[in-house]
Design an enzyme around this catalytic site. Structure first.
Site, PDB file in Angstrom:
ATOM      1  N   ARG A  19      54.434 107.074  77.162  1.00 33.91           N
ATOM      2  CA  ARG A  19      55.106 105.948  76.382  1.00 33.91           C
ATOM      3  C   ARG A  19      55.597 104.882  77.232  1.00 33.91           C
ATOM      4  O   ARG A  19      55.628 103.751  76.734  1.00 33.91           O
ATOM      5  CB  ARG A  19      56.331 106.763  75.647  1.00 33.91           C
ATOM      6  CG  ARG A  19      55.717 107.549  74.465  1.00 33.91           C
ATOM      7  CD  ARG A  19      57.167 107.980  73.739  1.00 33.91           C
ATOM      8  NE  ARG A  19      56.701 108.884  72.454  1.00 33.91           N
ATOM      9  CZ  ARG A  19      56.354 108.239  71.327  1.00 33.91           C
ATOM     10  NH1 ARG A  19      56.715 107.044  71.069  1.00 33.91           N
ATOM     11  NH2 ARG A  19      56.046 109.356  70.606  1.00 33.91           N
ATOM     12  N   GLU A  66      55.755 115.422  75.600  1.00 34.14           N
ATOM     13  CA  GLU A  66      56.211 115.636  74.003  1.00 34.14           C
ATOM     14  C   GLU A  66      55.173 117.040  73.508  1.00 34.14           C
ATOM     15  O   GLU A  66      53.870 117.088  74.121  1.00 34.14           O
ATOM     16  CB  GLU A  66      55.757 114.313  73.157  1.00 34.14           C
ATOM     17  CG  GLU A  66      56.854 113.355  73.870  1.00 34.14           C
ATOM     18  CD  GLU A  66      56.784 112.273  72.752  1.00 34.14           C
ATOM     19  OE1 GLU A  66      56.297 112.334  71.575  1.00 34.14           O
ATOM     20  OE2 GLU A  66      57.062 111.005  73.179  1.00 34.14           O
ATOM     21  N   GLU A 100      50.924 106.880  65.105  1.00 39.34           N
ATOM     22  CA  GLU A 100      51.947 106.337  66.108  1.00 39.34           C
ATOM     23  C   GLU A 100      51.569 105.657  67.470  1.00 39.34           C
ATOM     24  O   GLU A 100      51.783 104.555  67.691  1.00 39.34           O
ATOM     25  CB  GLU A 100      53.101 107.346  66.642  1.00 39.34           C
ATOM     26  CG  GLU A 100      54.259 106.499  67.153  1.00 39.34           C
ATOM     27  CD  GLU A 100      55.603 107.554  67.563  1.00 39.34           C
ATOM     28  OE1 GLU A 100      56.356 106.958  68.051  1.00 39.34           O
ATOM     29  OE2 GLU A 100      55.146 108.828  67.586  1.00 39.34           O
ATOM     30  N   ASP A 105      48.310  98.160  61.840  1.00 36.30           N
ATOM     31  CA  ASP A 105      49.084  97.301  61.348  1.00 36.30           C
ATOM     32  C   ASP A 105      48.810  95.898  62.402  1.00 36.30           C
ATOM     33  O   ASP A 105      49.384  95.476  63.052  1.00 36.30           O
ATOM     34  CB  ASP A 105      50.601  97.665  61.721  1.00 36.30           C
ATOM     35  CG  ASP A 105      51.587  96.516  61.202  1.00 36.30           C
ATOM     36  OD1 ASP A 105      51.133  95.790  60.319  1.00 36.30           O
ATOM     37  OD2 ASP A 105      52.812  96.551  61.641  1.00 36.30           O
ATOM     38  N   HIS A 122      56.330 115.537  58.517  1.00 32.64           N
ATOM     39  CA  HIS A 122      55.042 115.678  58.985  1.00 32.64           C
ATOM     40  C   HIS A 122      54.137 114.588  58.871  1.00 32.64           C
ATOM     41  O   HIS A 122      53.492 114.498  57.880  1.00 32.64           O
ATOM     42  CB  HIS A 122      54.436 116.924  58.389  1.00 32.64           C
ATOM     43  CG  HIS A 122      55.254 118.224  58.969  1.00 32.64           C
ATOM     44  ND1 HIS A 122      55.822 118.413  60.028  1.00 32.64           N
ATOM     45  CD2 HIS A 122      55.634 119.047  58.019  1.00 32.64           C
ATOM     46  CE1 HIS A 122      56.457 119.450  60.065  1.00 32.64           C
ATOM     47  NE2 HIS A 122      56.668 120.069  58.659  1.00 32.64           N
ATOM     48  N   CYS A 165      51.217 113.824  59.882  1.00 30.44           N
ATOM     49  CA  CYS A 165      49.736 114.226  59.827  1.00 30.44           C
ATOM     50  C   CYS A 165      49.377 114.606  58.249  1.00 30.44           C
ATOM     51  O   CYS A 165      48.282 114.377  57.840  1.00 30.44           O
ATOM     52  CB  CYS A 165      49.486 115.424  60.562  1.00 30.44           C
ATOM     53  SG  CYS A 165      50.021 115.099  62.313  1.00 30.44           S
TER      54      CYS A 165
END
Length: 568
Positions: free
Chosen positions: A213, A247, A258, A315, A534, A536
């Site tokens: 990240r 993570e 994401e 996006d 969730h 997913c």
């Protein structure tokens, strides 16, 4: 005689023709008669049709064709020797050909989705795949460049893909997903075989990107630059899995969403200088002055391809001309509209100006364009010695052609070439993407921008979970009622945040929010914990808070501050 043609036009509009079952025989004869008319006679009938107001043209002319086409399409049977019933029912290709003629000549007066035939969405997947593959193979074999001839055939070489304009975008999305899945399986099998041949016991069935990240762009670019080399391009065809360093989230789709959201936010940032605003400030466009980001442009192309290939919405905000370039379609003056409406108006005025003898004196243009490069005015000749050649009524069409080509293609050719090559590393020429229009490609990549949350509420389902509670967990539960009251009172930006929190995307899938498949699951009883999700599976885990005010506070905090997949 023209009187006979007028009778045909009148019979065509007989109200009973909109009922395919009651008028099967008569409308079949009309279509057969249409197929035998000369080009001249068809033009006369079309001229009559196109003189109608749009609503009458749709209801009286197009709707009866669609109704009968639906009746025959629903009778399609898949056999072992043919695609789409081998075209034995000659009415299907005739009806498609008739619709295609209207589609070509209506000058975009009728919305393109009016020509969609929804019954195609329900055809068996095997039939769609077979039709596409046989159509594509014939396309390669014949190497025909005459599209019109292929659209008017009524032989047993009929393919639905010859008439992609009637295939709804949902069907094209399904076909693209199926073909991508088949390619992913093939890549996995080839990888397995290569591993055996090289005595390598490590077999990885996925394209796995381990990213940080804190250094997302560099870690992504480093790995994808390896996979873009010839020896490793097969990896790009595997299903994508993202792992964020530190993570524990398992990527079933939500982590990838994401990842793309964060990465494109960085890549499209003006800080990198790769993109600039279009003149209307509504979209982004490639920065023609950016000559220092070749690897990054290729990375964007790869990411666009990976997102489409793995069915992930992005996006991003590009004008429709961008998608036309991706599809390698020719550029015309009307394409300037999505880039710069005011410029289009000026060029259109130049094109149509009368009296034509005054064009040179009124517009005072030469075949030279000027643009700003870091505060310095630069000049570019559209043709040799263009600065000394005035634009007149005799050469204004040439000027417009050269100017549009320079503006939308030549000025960004270096940057777009890198981006396009990256895209093609993932999306091959044999992809169903060749069936889509630029506006459809945009929808496939970014989803539907319109968000109807009333539609979402009606389609949402509820899961009680393992919580021991006698109060039913359904739309009548006080917490569920309170949740939807809060949602409907949100601003558009907060609704987007909520969608992002639940699904990993701010856009609706094709067909709208009713196709999202959202679920709200009861997580626990009253608590101070925040709602979770969730992404997913588009599931919101909602505690059964004691009151609406508490629900409002916890929900807004969740959608505003939560990020990541760490399990802490």
């Amino acid at each position: 005689p023209e009187s006979a043609l007028r009778i045909l036009v009148i019979i065509w509009q007989y109200p009973i023709n909109s009922n395919a079952i009651l008028s099967t025989d008569i409308f079949k004869k009309l279509l057969l008669l249409w197929s035998k008319l000369s080009i001249k006679h068809k033009e006369i009938i079309l001229k009559s049709f196109l003189s109608y107001p749009v609503h009458l043209l749709v209801s009286r002319i197009i709707k009866p064709i669609q109704e009968h086409l639906t009746l025959y399409i629903e009778s399609f049977q898949l056999d072992n020797d043919s695609s789409c019933n081998n075209g034995r029912e000659i009415i299907i290709p005739i009806a498609c050909s008739c619709l295609y003629t209207i589609y070509l000549t209506n000058n975009n007066v009728i919305a393109k989705d009016v020509f969609y035939n929804e019954s195609i969405n329900y055809l068996p997947e095997k039939l769609l795949i077979k039709d596409f593959m046989l159509w594509y193979n014939e396309k390669l074999t014949t190497k025909s460049t005459d599209n019109k001839s292929s659209k008017n055939k009524t032989s047993n070489q009929f393919f639905l893909c010859d008439y992609s304009f009637i295939m709804p975008i949902q069907c094209k999305r399904k076909l693209l997903t199926i073909m991508s899945s088949l390619e992913q399986q093939t890549a996995q099998q080839q990888s397995y075989q290569l591993s055996i041949q090289s005595n390598n016991n490590i077999i990885i069935p996925y394209l796995i990107l381990n990213v940080s990240r804190n250094n997302l762009l560099y870690t992504t670019l480093t790995q994808l630059s390896i996979y873009s080399t010839l020896d490793y391009q097969l990896e790009l065809k595997k299903p994508l899995k993202i792992i964020f360093d530190g993570e524990e989230g398992i990527d079933e789709g939500g982590v990838s969403k994401e990842f793309f959201q964060l990465l494109f936010h960085q890549l499209l940032s003006f800080d990198y200088g790769m993109f600039v605003h279009t003149p209307d400030q509504r979209n982004l466009w490639i920065n023609k002055l950016c000559t220092w980001c070749d690897d990054e442009y290729q990375l964007i192309g790869i990411l666009l391809g990976l997102a489409l290939y793995n069915n992930i919405l992005l996006d991003i905000h590009f004008p429709i001309i961008f998608y036309k370039l991706i599809l390698n379609q020719p550029i015309v003056l009307d394409d300037v509209i999505s880039y710069d409406q005011e410029l289009y108006n000026g060029l259109k005025q130049l094109q149509e100006y009368e009296p034509k003898e005054d064009v040179e004196s009124v517009f005072c243009r030469t075949f030279e364009v000027t643009y700003d490069e870091f505060g310095e005015e630069k000049r570019y000749d559209l043709i040799p010695n263009g600065s000394n050649i005035s634009v007149t009524h005799e050469n204004r069409e040439l000027y417009i052609e050269k100017y549009v080509t320079w503006l939308l293609i030549d000025s960004i050719s270096s940057q777009f070439h890198k981006l396009y090559n990256g895209f093609k590393l993932v999306i091959n020429n044999n992809s169903p993407i060749i069936l889509v229009r630029p506006d459809e490609l945009e929808t496939l990549m970014i989803g539907t921008p319109h968000l109807d949350f009333n539609e979402l509420e009606k389609a949402t389902t509820y899961i009680s979970g393992d919580v021991n509670n006698t109060v039913p967990w359904d739309k009548n539960n006080p917490i569920i009622k309170g949740f939807w009251e809060i949602v409907h009172s949100m601003t558009f930006e907060d609704k987007q945040k909520l969608l992002l929190f639940i699904t990993g995307s701010t856009k609706a899938p094709i067909g709208g929010l009713k196709n999202l498949g959202m679920k709200i699951q009861r997580m626990c009883g009253d608590t101070m914990s925040l709602p979770t999700s969730h992404t997913c599976f588009n599931v919101l885990l909602l505690p059964e808070y004691s009151n609406k005010d508490k629900l409002n506070d916890r929900l807004y905090k969740a959608i505003s501050e939560c990020e990541g997949f760490g399990l802490k």
